[in-house]
Write a protein that holds these residues in place. Structure first.
Motif, PDB file in Angstrom:
ATOM      1  N   ILE A  21       0.920  -1.155  -0.079  1.00  0.00           N
ATOM      2  CA  ILE A  21       0.174   0.089   0.081  1.00  0.00           C
ATOM      3  C   ILE A  21       0.934   1.210   0.005  1.00  0.00           C
ATOM      4  CG2 ILE A  21      -1.676   1.368   1.251  1.00  0.00           C
ATOM      5  CD1 ILE A  21      -2.568  -1.283   2.415  1.00  0.00           C
ATOM      6  N   ILE A  22       0.656   2.178  -0.891  1.00  0.00           N
ATOM      7  CA  ILE A  22       1.499   3.426  -0.773  1.00  0.00           C
ATOM      8  C   ILE A  22       0.421   4.409  -0.328  1.00  0.00           C
ATOM      9  CG2 ILE A  22       2.361   5.237  -2.436  1.00  0.00           C
ATOM     10  CD1 ILE A  22       2.998   2.943  -4.378  1.00  0.00           C
ATOM     11  N   ALA A  23       0.863   5.101   0.598  1.00  0.00           N
ATOM     12  CA  ALA A  23       0.324   5.985   1.321  1.00  0.00           C
ATOM     13  C   ALA A  23       0.434   7.330   1.067  1.00  0.00           C
ATOM     14  CB  ALA A  23       0.047   5.695   2.986  1.00  0.00           C
ATOM     15  N   HIS A  24      -0.444   8.244   0.958  1.00  0.00           N
ATOM     16  CA  HIS A  24      -0.015   9.756   0.803  1.00  0.00           C
ATOM     17  C   HIS A  24      -1.215  10.618   1.210  1.00  0.00           C
ATOM     18  CE1 HIS A  24      -2.045  10.811  -2.970  1.00  0.00           C
ATOM     19  NE2 HIS A  24      -2.279   9.495  -3.090  1.00  0.00           N
ATOM     20  N   VAL A  25      -0.670  11.874   1.589  1.00  0.00           N
ATOM     21  CA  VAL A  25      -1.741  12.769   1.887  1.00  0.00           C
ATOM     22  C   VAL A  25      -2.281  13.662   0.765  1.00  0.00           C
ATOM     23  CG1 VAL A  25      -2.124  15.004   3.436  1.00  0.00           C
ATOM     24  CG2 VAL A  25      -0.912  13.075   4.277  1.00  0.00           C
ATOM     25  N   GLY A  31      -7.982  19.341  -4.906  1.00  0.00           N
ATOM     26  CA  GLY A  31      -7.076  19.830  -5.696  1.00  0.00           C
ATOM     27  C   GLY A  31      -5.958  18.798  -5.933  1.00  0.00           C
ATOM     28  N   TRP A  32      -5.616  18.310  -7.001  1.00  0.00           N
ATOM     29  CA  TRP A  32      -4.613  17.251  -7.489  1.00  0.00           C
ATOM     30  C   TRP A  32      -3.547  18.018  -8.328  1.00  0.00           C
ATOM     31  CZ3 TRP A  32      -4.799  11.842  -5.809  1.00  0.00           C
ATOM     32  CH2 TRP A  32      -3.762  10.993  -6.278  1.00  0.00           C
ATOM     33  N   GLY A  33      -2.308  18.271  -7.914  1.00  0.00           N
ATOM     34  CA  GLY A  33      -1.457  18.947  -9.025  1.00  0.00           C
ATOM     35  C   GLY A  33      -0.120  19.503  -8.528  1.00  0.00           C
ATOM     36  N   LYS A  34       0.151  19.114  -7.146  1.00  0.00           N
ATOM     37  CA  LYS A  34       1.406  19.710  -6.711  1.00  0.00           C
ATOM     38  C   LYS A  34       2.034  18.531  -5.733  1.00  0.00           C
ATOM     39  CE  LYS A  34       1.301  24.714  -7.301  1.00  0.00           C
ATOM     40  NZ  LYS A  34       1.112  25.715  -6.570  1.00  0.00           N
ATOM     41  N   GLY A  35       3.281  18.285  -5.638  1.00  0.00           N
ATOM     42  CA  GLY A  35       3.816  17.533  -4.720  1.00  0.00           C
ATOM     43  C   GLY A  35       3.751  15.947  -5.100  1.00  0.00           C
ATOM     44  N   PHE A  36       3.888  15.102  -4.011  1.00  0.00           N
ATOM     45  CA  PHE A  36       3.868  13.739  -4.454  1.00  0.00           C
ATOM     46  C   PHE A  36       2.716  13.228  -5.257  1.00  0.00           C
ATOM     47  CE2 PHE A  36       3.118   9.296  -3.097  1.00  0.00           C
ATOM     48  CZ  PHE A  36       4.507   8.719  -3.562  1.00  0.00           C
ATOM     49  N   VAL A  37       1.782  13.880  -5.437  1.00  0.00           N
ATOM     50  CA  VAL A  37       0.615  13.262  -6.272  1.00  0.00           C
ATOM     51  C   VAL A  37       1.141  13.372  -7.778  1.00  0.00           C
ATOM     52  CG1 VAL A  37      -1.333  14.004  -4.618  1.00  0.00           C
ATOM     53  CG2 VAL A  37      -0.523  15.629  -6.794  1.00  0.00           C
ATOM     54  N   LEU A  38       1.823  14.243  -8.155  1.00  0.00           N
ATOM     55  CA  LEU A  38       2.461  14.470  -9.432  1.00  0.00           C
ATOM     56  C   LEU A  38       3.232  13.005  -9.981  1.00  0.00           C
ATOM     57  CD1 LEU A  38       3.604  18.091  -9.817  1.00  0.00           C
ATOM     58  CD2 LEU A  38       1.608  16.986 -10.584  1.00  0.00           C
ATOM     59  N   GLU A  46      -5.272   5.984 -12.392  1.00  0.00           N
ATOM     60  CA  GLU A  46      -6.137   5.704 -11.539  1.00  0.00           C
ATOM     61  C   GLU A  46      -6.272   6.554 -10.091  1.00  0.00           C
ATOM     62  OE1 GLU A  46      -4.930   1.821 -14.118  1.00  0.00           O
ATOM     63  OE2 GLU A  46      -4.052   3.533 -12.707  1.00  0.00           O
ATOM     64  N   PRO A  47      -5.345   6.940  -9.398  1.00  0.00           N
ATOM     65  CA  PRO A  47      -5.503   7.356  -8.256  1.00  0.00           C
ATOM     66  C   PRO A  47      -6.104   8.935  -8.316  1.00  0.00           C
ATOM     67  CG  PRO A  47      -3.473   6.309  -8.053  1.00  0.00           C
ATOM     68  CD  PRO A  47      -3.836   5.985  -9.625  1.00  0.00           C
ATOM     69  N   GLU A  48      -5.773   9.375  -9.369  1.00  0.00           N
ATOM     70  CA  GLU A  48      -6.189  10.814  -9.522  1.00  0.00           C
ATOM     71  C   GLU A  48      -7.611  10.882  -9.978  1.00  0.00           C
ATOM     72  OE1 GLU A  48      -5.381  15.022 -11.929  1.00  0.00           O
ATOM     73  OE2 GLU A  48      -4.009  13.353 -12.310  1.00  0.00           O
ATOM     74  N   ARG A  49      -7.774   9.923 -11.021  1.00  0.00           N
ATOM     75  CA  ARG A  49      -9.264   9.938 -11.365  1.00  0.00           C
ATOM     76  C   ARG A  49     -10.153   9.693 -10.135  1.00  0.00           C
ATOM     77  NH1 ARG A  49      -7.432   7.275 -16.411  1.00  0.00           N
ATOM     78  NH2 ARG A  49      -8.036   5.475 -15.555  1.00  0.00           N
ATOM     79  N   ILE A  83      -7.048  11.877   2.933  1.00  0.00           N
ATOM     80  CA  ILE A  83      -7.345  13.342   3.441  1.00  0.00           C
ATOM     81  C   ILE A  83      -6.879  13.627   4.703  1.00  0.00           C
ATOM     82  CG2 ILE A  83      -9.109  15.169   3.187  1.00  0.00           C
ATOM     83  CD1 ILE A  83      -8.837  13.142   0.828  1.00  0.00           C
ATOM     84  N   GLY A  84      -5.855  14.201   4.592  1.00  0.00           N
ATOM     85  CA  GLY A  84      -5.144  14.620   5.750  1.00  0.00           C
ATOM     86  C   GLY A  84      -4.624  16.152   5.990  1.00  0.00           C
ATOM     87  N   GLN A  85      -5.111  16.853   4.788  1.00  0.00           N
ATOM     88  CA  GLN A  85      -4.774  18.406   5.164  1.00  0.00           C
ATOM     89  C   GLN A  85      -6.103  19.095   4.531  1.00  0.00           C
ATOM     90  OE1 GLN A  85      -1.677  18.252   1.943  1.00  0.00           O
ATOM     91  NE2 GLN A  85      -2.602  20.250   1.159  1.00  0.00           N
ATOM     92  N   HIS A  86      -6.191  20.333   5.259  1.00  0.00           N
ATOM     93  CA  HIS A  86      -7.301  21.222   5.155  1.00  0.00           C
ATOM     94  C   HIS A  86      -6.818  22.208   4.195  1.00  0.00           C
ATOM     95  CE1 HIS A  86     -11.256  23.443   5.748  1.00  0.00           C
ATOM     96  NE2 HIS A  86     -10.552  24.286   6.368  1.00  0.00           N
ATOM     97  N   GLY A  87      -7.459  22.271   3.058  1.00  0.00           N
ATOM     98  CA  GLY A  87      -6.959  23.520   2.092  1.00  0.00           C
ATOM     99  C   GLY A  87      -5.584  23.148   1.517  1.00  0.00           C
ATOM    100  N   MET A  88      -4.981  24.199   0.871  1.00  0.00           N
ATOM    101  CA  MET A  88      -3.785  23.802   0.352  1.00  0.00           C
ATOM    102  C   MET A  88      -2.573  24.988   0.589  1.00  0.00           C
ATOM    103  SD  MET A  88      -5.083  22.712  -3.392  1.00  0.00           S
ATOM    104  CE  MET A  88      -6.548  23.404  -3.934  1.00  0.00           C
TER     105      MET A  88
END
Length: 158
Positions: A21-25, A31-38, A46-49, A83-88
């Motif tokens: 399991i790859i875990a990330h915040v 919003g998905w577009g900066k940091g590890f999600v890239l 699939e994870p972004e979709r 979901i571990g952060q409120h806002g960006m």
């Protein structure tokens, strides 16, 4: 209790046999577009979709701080969108990281990892754009995952 392993490498290329399991915040704004999600999106779409659909349909699901979405990307690899952060952005309400939400997410991930007999892999979650510190996150990882006997690896970019 298992010990936390820290290695140089890429968390999207987990170094272990068996289920992983790859875990990330993620944030709670969709919003998905900066940091590890890239890095995640470069390897698998699939994870972004799934995350964007989860956010779009949030009126009818559990999307929100402390929730986890598991997305299988390969027979032996599942990505945990936590979901571990409120806002960006940091602002008048402080940094986006919500340590309590990260802990709740990691408890869910630990239970899933135990059920699947999976190892967990992650970057230093919550310490980049979310503004958290490893001094606070590391003990949460140890308390939730390692104490549950889940083999856990943190990847530092070399």
């Amino acid at each position: 209790m298992t010990s936390l392993r820290v290695i140089q490498g890429d968390a999207t290329d987990p170094q272990a046999a068996g289920p992983k399991i790859i875990a990330h915040v993620c944030n709670d704004l969709g919003g998905w577009g900066k940091g590890f999600v890239l890095a995640v999106s470069r390897r698998w779409p699939e994870p972004e979709r799934a995350y964007r659909r989860w956010h779009r349909e949030r009126a009818d699901n559990d999307f929100g701080l402390g929730a986890v979405q598991f997305v299988e990307v390969r027979r032996d690899i599942t990505v945990a969108n936590m979901i571990g952060q409120h806002g960006m952005r940091s602002g008048s309400k402080g940094k986006p990281i919500r340590y309590e939400a990260v802990e709740q997410c990691l408890r869910t991930v630990a239970a899933e990892a135990v059920a699947r007999e999976a190892s967990v892999h992650m970057p230093r979650i919550g310490c980049g754009l979310a503004g958290g510190t490893w001094a606070r996150i590391g003990p949460i990882v140890e308390e939730t995952l390692c104490r549950s006997g889940v083999p856990t690896t943190v990847y530092d970019v070399g």
